[in-house]
Write a protein that holds these residues in place. Structure first.
Motif, PDB file in Angstrom:
ATOM      1  N   HIS A 316       0.849  -1.191   0.000  1.00  0.00           N
ATOM      2  CA  HIS A 316       0.000   0.000   0.000  1.00  0.00           C
ATOM      3  C   HIS A 316       0.884   1.241   0.000  1.00  0.00           C
ATOM      4  O   HIS A 316       1.907   1.290   0.694  1.00  0.00           O
ATOM      5  CB  HIS A 316      -0.898   0.000   1.247  1.00  0.00           C
ATOM      6  CG  HIS A 316      -1.683   1.262   1.437  1.00  0.00           C
ATOM      7  ND1 HIS A 316      -2.780   1.586   0.666  1.00  0.00           N
ATOM      8  CD2 HIS A 316      -1.523   2.293   2.324  1.00  0.00           C
ATOM      9  CE1 HIS A 316      -3.267   2.750   1.063  1.00  0.00           C
ATOM     10  NE2 HIS A 316      -2.523   3.199   2.065  1.00  0.00           N
ATOM     11  N   SER A 318       1.151   4.760   1.298  1.00  0.00           N
ATOM     12  CA  SER A 318       0.507   5.547   2.347  1.00  0.00           C
ATOM     13  C   SER A 318       0.475   7.030   1.988  1.00  0.00           C
ATOM     14  O   SER A 318       1.170   7.488   1.073  1.00  0.00           O
ATOM     15  CB  SER A 318       1.215   5.333   3.686  1.00  0.00           C
ATOM     16  OG  SER A 318       2.572   5.678   3.597  1.00  0.00           O
ATOM     17  N   LYS A 319      -0.305   7.780   2.735  1.00  0.00           N
ATOM     18  CA  LYS A 319      -0.491   9.200   2.441  1.00  0.00           C
ATOM     19  C   LYS A 319       0.804   9.995   2.560  1.00  0.00           C
ATOM     20  O   LYS A 319       0.963  11.030   1.912  1.00  0.00           O
ATOM     21  CB  LYS A 319      -1.545   9.784   3.383  1.00  0.00           C
ATOM     22  CG  LYS A 319      -2.946   9.232   3.152  1.00  0.00           C
ATOM     23  CD  LYS A 319      -3.928   9.786   4.167  1.00  0.00           C
ATOM     24  CE  LYS A 319      -5.318   9.190   3.961  1.00  0.00           C
ATOM     25  NZ  LYS A 319      -6.283   9.671   4.993  1.00  0.00           N
ATOM     26  N   LYS A 412      -3.789   2.072  16.900  1.00  0.00           N
ATOM     27  CA  LYS A 412      -4.317   3.222  16.159  1.00  0.00           C
ATOM     28  C   LYS A 412      -4.543   4.420  17.073  1.00  0.00           C
ATOM     29  O   LYS A 412      -4.417   5.571  16.649  1.00  0.00           O
ATOM     30  CB  LYS A 412      -5.628   2.843  15.463  1.00  0.00           C
ATOM     31  CG  LYS A 412      -5.457   1.884  14.298  1.00  0.00           C
ATOM     32  CD  LYS A 412      -6.751   1.699  13.533  1.00  0.00           C
ATOM     33  CE  LYS A 412      -7.813   1.013  14.379  1.00  0.00           C
ATOM     34  NZ  LYS A 412      -9.061   0.781  13.601  1.00  0.00           N
ATOM     35  N   GLU A 446       2.567   5.600  11.415  1.00  0.00           N
ATOM     36  CA  GLU A 446       1.447   6.135  10.630  1.00  0.00           C
ATOM     37  C   GLU A 446       1.195   5.276   9.393  1.00  0.00           C
ATOM     38  O   GLU A 446       0.043   4.953   9.060  1.00  0.00           O
ATOM     39  CB  GLU A 446       1.756   7.575  10.210  1.00  0.00           C
ATOM     40  CG  GLU A 446       1.768   8.571  11.352  1.00  0.00           C
ATOM     41  CD  GLU A 446       2.403   9.897  10.960  1.00  0.00           C
ATOM     42  OE1 GLU A 446       2.834  10.023   9.784  1.00  0.00           O
ATOM     43  OE2 GLU A 446       2.481  10.797  11.816  1.00  0.00           O
ATOM     44  N   SER A 447       2.263   4.903   8.720  1.00  0.00           N
ATOM     45  CA  SER A 447       2.133   4.085   7.509  1.00  0.00           C
ATOM     46  C   SER A 447       1.586   2.702   7.840  1.00  0.00           C
ATOM     47  O   SER A 447       0.765   2.150   7.094  1.00  0.00           O
ATOM     48  CB  SER A 447       3.487   3.964   6.811  1.00  0.00           C
ATOM     49  OG  SER A 447       3.966   5.221   6.389  1.00  0.00           O
ATOM     50  N   GLU A 450      -2.189   2.895   8.619  1.00  0.00           N
ATOM     51  CA  GLU A 450      -2.927   3.098   7.372  1.00  0.00           C
ATOM     52  C   GLU A 450      -2.890   1.844   6.506  1.00  0.00           C
ATOM     53  O   GLU A 450      -3.892   1.458   5.897  1.00  0.00           O
ATOM     54  CB  GLU A 450      -2.323   4.283   6.616  1.00  0.00           C
ATOM     55  CG  GLU A 450      -3.067   4.641   5.345  1.00  0.00           C
ATOM     56  CD  GLU A 450      -2.409   5.784   4.588  1.00  0.00           C
ATOM     57  OE1 GLU A 450      -2.524   5.813   3.345  1.00  0.00           O
ATOM     58  OE2 GLU A 450      -1.776   6.650   5.239  1.00  0.00           O
ATOM     59  N   THR A 453      -5.196  -1.021   7.769  1.00  0.00           N
ATOM     60  CA  THR A 453      -6.586  -0.680   7.445  1.00  0.00           C
ATOM     61  C   THR A 453      -6.876  -0.943   5.967  1.00  0.00           C
ATOM     62  O   THR A 453      -7.924  -1.499   5.613  1.00  0.00           O
ATOM     63  CB  THR A 453      -6.861   0.790   7.786  1.00  0.00           C
ATOM     64  OG1 THR A 453      -6.608   1.011   9.182  1.00  0.00           O
ATOM     65  CG2 THR A 453      -8.304   1.163   7.475  1.00  0.00           C
ATOM     66  N   ALA A 454      -5.939  -0.569   5.109  1.00  0.00           N
ATOM     67  CA  ALA A 454      -6.113  -0.808   3.671  1.00  0.00           C
ATOM     68  C   ALA A 454      -6.116  -2.298   3.355  1.00  0.00           C
ATOM     69  O   ALA A 454      -6.903  -2.768   2.517  1.00  0.00           O
ATOM     70  CB  ALA A 454      -4.999  -0.104   2.896  1.00  0.00           C
TER      71      ALA A 454
END
Length: 533
Positions: A316, A318-319, A412, A446-447, A450, A453-454
């Motif tokens: 994934h 991440s943002k 989280k 953080e990654s 995320e 969750t993905a």
């Protein structure tokens, strides 16, 4: 010989069905077929109510078969036999030395031994039989042997793993076939030659390693365990002598098949060779019930022994721009304590061949670049970066190599968990509830949050609240690369960086293949070693 691709059959098919399908594809009678062997086998689980095995078959016939150009699934192939010739003309003054007995060192030494070079293999750790006892003592009592552990000893770090044998590298020279054939000869199951995701398991791999060692010895090689390289002597820009804790050894060929955790060796080499920092990944281990993974991947057919335990592989973006991905997924396995230095906690994953334990586990890791730890200026900065977070994990675990753990729902929220749900951690010597955000950089946590969750959108309940996270996973690959030229030599002649620790592989297969590549280069330059009279 003819190769037939995309042969699809139900998982409960009979062996005779392979012959029938081969005859249909070649448009001949089954009686015209001399032999059918499996070249590749994989699982197609896209339709949960119709899971299939997908085969590539190698077929020998009694007569030539005309192949239609429109039939792209059938091709004519030649059997490939791995063999390399000795073409070197330079005399060896001394026996070549291979430092490290992981996959790279073992297969480099094996090829050299087969061709008459009589290599000496140095290994700082102990042989497998003794190493297993040291690791078990560590897991039971928290007593770490810094010279004999999951990272150091015969077979390398992969000895205590799932024993995965798949690789993403291109292998046009079929070195991988050589590796698998040698492993099968040494006791690995024959299926590793054709299944899509081959694995041996830690229990079978240990015996395979012992048998490869015995073969190398029978061919003239010598193993020296519990002997660590401490210095390299250089004259006229070439190696001529090495120093160990116990001896001084003259040599003109030195293969550095060191592991990714040989930090003291990196420090010694940094003043002699050109080293550079390289990217790696760090993160945590996640555990789920294996039954849950099976049901998510195979539906109603979950638990069918013909399918075996299911696995997964996710990535994934991440943002924050970093890639987060699953790494070294171990079906039906355990999370292992993998420390090699005092005062640091490191995790890894391990499965036995049957993969029949209750939990599945995988690392969830985030890519780290040299810019993150000052590696552009200091080649060994990645080592210090790893060490810093390993010590943070040790502190969070409360000492005695207990690992910090946290439920995903609490991770989280950056909250220390109070109790387990339906899943219990498998890590030994033990675990302590802690906030894993104290054990890794924020951008990594953080990654991971995320990413999990993905991944829950790709596999049902992957992001379940009571999934167990254990920290920290820092030894995914070497943080250092020892540079080498087109002849695979370092900045000093006669020195050959090799395998995962030197920065040229990532896993058992790619390391073993790199070991063969280095040996091939030695064969091109030097004659086999002969004792001087």
């Amino acid at each position: 010989m003819y190769r037939i691709q995309q042969v699809k059959l139900p998982i409960d098919h009979k062996e005779d069905d392979l012959w029938i399908k081969a005859a249909e594809a070649l448009r001949i009678k089954k009686e015209d077929i001399k032999d059918v062997s499996i070249f590749r086998k994989s699982i197609d689980a896209r339709k949960k109510d119709e899971i299939l095995f997908i085969y590539a078959l190698d077929v020998e016939t009694y007569k030539n078969v005309k192949i239609s150009k429109r039939n792209t699934n059938v091709s004519l192939v030649e059997p490939f036999i791995y063999d390399v010739e000795v073409t070197g003309e330079k005399e060896l003054n001394n026996r070549p030395v291979v430092v490290g007995s992981g996959p790279a060192g073992l297969f480099c030494a094996l090829l050299l031994a087969e061709k008459g070079y009589r290599p000496i293999i140095l290994e700082r750790g102990r042989m497998v039989e003794d190493r297993v006892k040291d690791v078990e003592k560590f897991w039971k009592d928290g007593i770490l042997n810094v010279r004999s552990n999951i990272q150091f000893g015969e077979g390398g770090a992969g000895t205590f793993s799932d024993g995965k044998l798949n690789t993403l590298i291109k292998d046009r020279s079929k070195r991988g076939k050589k590796v698998l054939e040698e492993m099968i000869e040494a006791g690995a199951p024959a299926e590793i030659a054709y299944v899509n995701k081959p694995h041996i398991g830690t229990d079978l791999l240990r015996n395979v390693i012992v048998n490869i060692r015995k073969k190398i010895i029978s061919l003239g090689g010598t193993f020296r365990f519990e002997e660590c390289l401490t210095d390299i002597m250089i004259k006229d820009d070439a190696v001529y002598r090495i120093i160990t804790e116990n001896d001084i050894i003259e040599t003109d060929v030195l293969v550095l098949a060191i592991g990714h955790s040989a930090r003291d060796t990196f420090e010694m080499l940094n003043s002699k060779l050109k080293l550079e920092a390289k990217p790696f990944a760090i993160g945590l281990r996640i555990e789920h019930p294996q039954k849950m993974i099976n049901e998510a991947q195979y539906g109603e057919m979950a638990g069918n022994p013909l399918l075996g335990p299911a696995d997964y592989k996710f990535v994934h973006k991440s943002k924050n721009g970093r890639s987060v991905y699953t790494f070294c997924m171990c079906p039906g396995g355990v999370v292992t304590a993998s420390s090699s230095e005092e005062g640091g906690v490191i995790t890894n994953g391990m499965s036995f061949y049957d993969r029949d334990l209750e939990n599945a586990n995988s690392a969830i890791v985030v890519q780290i670049s040299p810019e993150d730890f000052g590696g552009l200026e200091a080649p060994l900065a990645g080592v210090e970066f790893q060490r810093y977070w390993e010590r943070k994990a040790y502190e969070a675990g409360g000492g005695n190599y207990r690992a910090p753990v946290q439920l995903f729902k609490d991770f989280k929220e950056k909250k220390i968990s109070a109790s387990f749900g339906e899943i219990y951690p498998t890590y030994r010597p033990g675990c302590t509830f802690a906030n894993l955000w104290d054990c890794l950089p924020d951008y990594v946590c953080e990654s991971i949050a995320e990413g999990i969750t993905a991944f829950g959108k790709l596999l049902a309940n992957f992001d379940r609240p009571d999934a167990i996270l254990t920290g920290v996973e820092t030894r995914t690959s070497s943080p250092v690369r020892i540079t080498r030229n087109s002849e695979m030599q370092a900045s000093i002649k006669g020195i050959y960086p090799c395998g995962e620790g030197s920065g040229y592989a990532g896993g058992i297969m790619s390391a073993a293949i790199d070991g063969l590549k280095v040996a091939e280069q030695i064969l091109k330059i030097y004659k086999p070693f002969k004792e001087q009279e």
